[in-house]
Design a protein around this motif. Structure first.
Motif, mmCIF file in Angstrom:
data_model
loop_
_atom_site.group_PDB
_atom_site.id
_atom_site.type_symbol
_atom_site.label_atom_id
_atom_site.label_comp_id
_atom_site.label_asym_id
_atom_site.label_seq_id
_atom_site.Cartn_x
_atom_site.Cartn_y
_atom_site.Cartn_z
ATOM 1 N N UNK A 107 0.811 -1.221 0.000
ATOM 2 C CA UNK A 107 0.000 0.000 0.000
ATOM 3 C C UNK A 107 0.846 1.274 0.000
ATOM 4 N N UNK A 108 2.100 1.166 0.398
ATOM 5 C CA UNK A 108 2.974 2.340 0.382
ATOM 6 C C UNK A 108 3.649 2.536 -0.968
ATOM 7 N N UNK A 109 4.095 1.436 -1.586
ATOM 8 C CA UNK A 109 4.883 1.554 -2.811
ATOM 9 C C UNK A 109 4.124 1.140 -4.074
ATOM 10 N N UNK A 110 3.373 0.053 -4.018
ATOM 11 C CA UNK A 110 2.743 -0.471 -5.226
ATOM 12 C C UNK A 110 1.419 0.208 -5.561
ATOM 13 N N UNK A 111 0.598 0.452 -4.553
ATOM 14 C CA UNK A 111 -0.746 0.978 -4.826
ATOM 15 C C UNK A 111 -0.739 2.383 -5.428
ATOM 16 N N UNK A 112 0.080 3.334 -4.946
ATOM 17 C CA UNK A 112 0.069 4.668 -5.569
ATOM 18 C C UNK A 112 0.387 4.634 -7.062
ATOM 19 N N UNK A 113 1.380 3.840 -7.467
ATOM 20 C CA UNK A 113 1.718 3.760 -8.889
ATOM 21 C C UNK A 113 0.615 3.060 -9.671
ATOM 22 N N UNK A 114 -0.055 2.103 -9.019
ATOM 23 C CA UNK A 114 -1.196 1.426 -9.642
ATOM 24 C C UNK A 114 -2.301 2.431 -9.953
ATOM 25 N N UNK A 115 -2.642 3.296 -9.007
ATOM 26 C CA UNK A 115 -3.682 4.302 -9.213
ATOM 27 C C UNK A 115 -3.240 5.355 -10.229
ATOM 28 N N UNK A 116 -1.969 5.711 -10.216
ATOM 29 C CA UNK A 116 -1.462 6.684 -11.194
ATOM 30 C C UNK A 116 -1.603 6.148 -12.607
ATOM 31 N N UNK A 117 -1.289 4.861 -12.765
ATOM 32 C CA UNK A 117 -1.431 4.246 -14.081
ATOM 33 C C UNK A 117 -2.892 4.209 -14.512
ATOM 34 N N UNK A 118 -3.789 3.891 -13.588
ATOM 35 C CA UNK A 118 -5.208 3.865 -13.903
ATOM 36 C C UNK A 118 -5.704 5.224 -14.388
ATOM 37 N N UNK A 119 -5.329 6.245 -13.658
ATOM 38 C CA UNK A 119 -5.782 7.592 -14.019
ATOM 39 C C UNK A 119 -5.180 8.034 -15.350
ATOM 40 N N UNK A 120 -3.934 7.685 -15.571
ATOM 41 C CA UNK A 120 -3.263 8.089 -16.807
ATOM 42 C C UNK A 120 -3.840 7.370 -18.025
ATOM 43 N N UNK A 121 -4.128 6.087 -17.901
ATOM 44 C CA UNK A 121 -4.564 5.291 -19.048
ATOM 45 C C UNK A 121 -6.078 5.190 -19.196
#
Length: 372
Positions: A107-121
Motif C-alpha cells: 500500500x505504500x509503494x505499489x498501490x500509488x503507482x497502480x492508481x497513477x497508471x489507472x488515471x493516466x490510461x
C-alpha cells in the motif's frame, strides 16, 4: 511457532526482498493471461451492468506482482466494455495473504503507482471507481461473506499447505524424513502419503470455503507448482536441504534442528488436484493444464543481449529462493546462518539443476462454481 506466523515472503524493498526477486512468478502469471481473459469474460457476461465486480487475489504477497492480476483484469474488462458499448462496472479488489505479509509495502509503494497508471490510461472516473483493500488471514478458512465474490485467483500459493503433516514423526518420536526438509526422491513412501493427505485436507477446505464466498457461476483460476507424478518431486528445495545437511556435518547447525524441520510444501500432480476438485464437488473444472519451464527460463528470456553469465544466473536464482524461503528458514535455524546458507546454495545451484534436469511444473486450473 505456527506456520501462519512465519510463512511469508521476505518483505521490504531491499535487494533480497521478494518485491525485487519475483520475476519468475510474474512470468508465469503472464503465461496464464489467456485463461484469465476467458474467465473474466464469462464472469462479466453473467453480471448486470450496474453490479460492482468483486475479485480477490489469494496469497498475493508483496511487491509489483501483488496488483498485476488486478491490472490485467481491469484491462480485460475495459476492452469488453468498449467492444460491447456497456458502462464500465465499479471494481472492488481484495488482496489476501497471511498476516506476516508486508501489506505496508503493497500500500505504500505499489498501490500509488497502480492508481497513477489507472488515471493516466483510463481516466479519473475509472480510477475513482476502483477500490483495493487488504484482507489478512489464511485461505484455509473463510475470508469473505457468503456469495460476495465474482472472481478469485491465486498464483503460486496453494502448494504451501497449512502445516507439515504430523505423521512425519513416528510413534517413537523419530523423524520419517530424516535428512530431508520436504518430499524428496529419498523420502520413504509414508512421507509422500502424509504430505498428500495433508494437501487433500487443505485443498478440500480451500474449495469448500471459496464455494461459500463465490456467487453462483462465479469463476476461479488457480496456478500452482506441481509435479509430473509422485515419484518426481520438485528438487530445488531438496537442494536447500542438502546445503543444510552440509552445514550440520560441519557443526554449524545442530542435527536436531534439521531433524525437527519439515517444510509445509507439497507440489501435487495434475491427477491429485483433479481428484480433490471432483471429490469436493462445488466447482465445475473448465480447464486443467500443466506446462513445464526451466527454473531459470525467465532469466534467459530477459537476457536479450546475452550478458548474464553462469555466475550472475546463480546469484539471481539464489536471491529468488532466499526471498521466498528465508523467513520460515530463519525462524527455525536462526537469521545468523542465512548468508552462509544461500552463499552455499548460489555456489552449486546451477550444476545441481543441470545434473537433475530441474524444471518447474506449473498446473493451471479454471473452475466455475456450480449452480445450487
Amino acid at each position: 511457532m505456527k506456520v501462519e506466523q512465519v510463512l511469508h515472503m521476505k518483505g521490504g524493498v531491499g535487494k533480497d526482498s521478494y518485491g525485487n526477486n519475483s520475476s519468475h512468478p510474474r512470468s508465469v502469471i503472464s503465461m496464464v493471461k489467456p485463461i484469465l481473459g476467458e474467465s473474466i469474460i464469462e464472469v462479466y457476461s453473467a453480471m448486470s451492468s450496474f453490479e460492482c465486480l468483486k475479485i480477490a487475489d489469494l496469497g498475493c504477497s508483496a511487491g509489483p506482482n501483488a496488483l498485476l492480476v488486478v491490472s490485467e483484469i481491469i484491462d480485460i474488462v475495459d476492452e469488453i466494455c468498449r467492444r460491447l458499448k456497456r458502462p464500465r462496472p465499479c471494481l472492488q479488489a481484495f488482496l489476501n495473504d497471511l498476516p506476516g505479509n508486508d501489506f505496508n509495502a503493497v500500500f505504500t509503494y505499489s498501490l500509488p503507482s497502480f492508481y497513477e497508471r489507472l488515471e493516466r490510461e483510463k481516466g479519473t472516473k475509472f480510477r475513482n471507481n476502483c477500490f483495493v483493500a487488504g484482507v489478512p488471514g489464511s485461505f484455509y478458512g473463510r475470508l469473505f461473506p457468503p456469495n460476495s465474490l465474482h472472481f478469485v485467483q491465486s498464483s503460486y500459493a496453494i502448494m504451501w499447505i497449512s502445516k507439515a503433516p504430523k505423521e512425519l514423526v513416528s510413534k517413537t518420536g523419530s523423524s520419517l524424513n530424516k535428512g530431508n526438509i520436504c518430499v524428496a526422491k529419498t523420502s520413504p513412501t509414508a512421507v509422500l502419503e502424509a504430505y498428500l493427505e495433508q494437501l487433500k485436507r487443505d485443498f478440500e477446505l480451500f474449495l469448500r470455503c471459496r464455494a461459500e464466498e463465490i456467487v453462483s457461476r462465479g469463476c476461479m483460476i488457480l496456478t500452482t507448482m506441481g509435479s509430473i507424478n509422485s515419484n518426481d518431486p520438485l528438487t530445488i528445495w531438496e537442494f536447500v536441504g542438502l546445503k543444510l545437511n552440509e552445514m550440520v556435518a560441519e557443526g554449524l547447525i545442530e542435527d536436531e534442528k534439521l531433524v525437527s524441520f519439515d517444510l509445509p510444501y507439497y507440489a501435487a500432480s495434475v491427477k491429485e488436484v483433479k481428484n480433490v476438485i471432483e471429490a469436493e464437488g462445488s466447482f465445475k473444472l473448465q480447464k486443467l493444464e500443466s506446462f513445464s519451464i526451466d527454473r531459470d527460463d525467465y532469466i534467459k528470456k530477459a537476457d536479450n543481449d546475452h550478458v548474464v553469465d553462469k555466475t550472475a544466473r546463480s546469484a539471481i536464482i539464489a536471491r529468488d529462493i532466499r526471498a521466498v524461503g528465508e523467513p520460515i528458514l530463519a525462524s527455525h535455524f536462526g537469521q545468523d546462518i542465512m548468508d552462509d546458507l544461500f552463499c552455499r546454495f548460489e555456489d552449486g545451484v546451477l550444476d545441481y539443476m543441470e545434473a537433475h534436469k530441474c524444471q518447474y511444473i506449473n498446473i493451471v486450473m479454471s473452475l466455475t462454481k456450480k449452480d445450487v
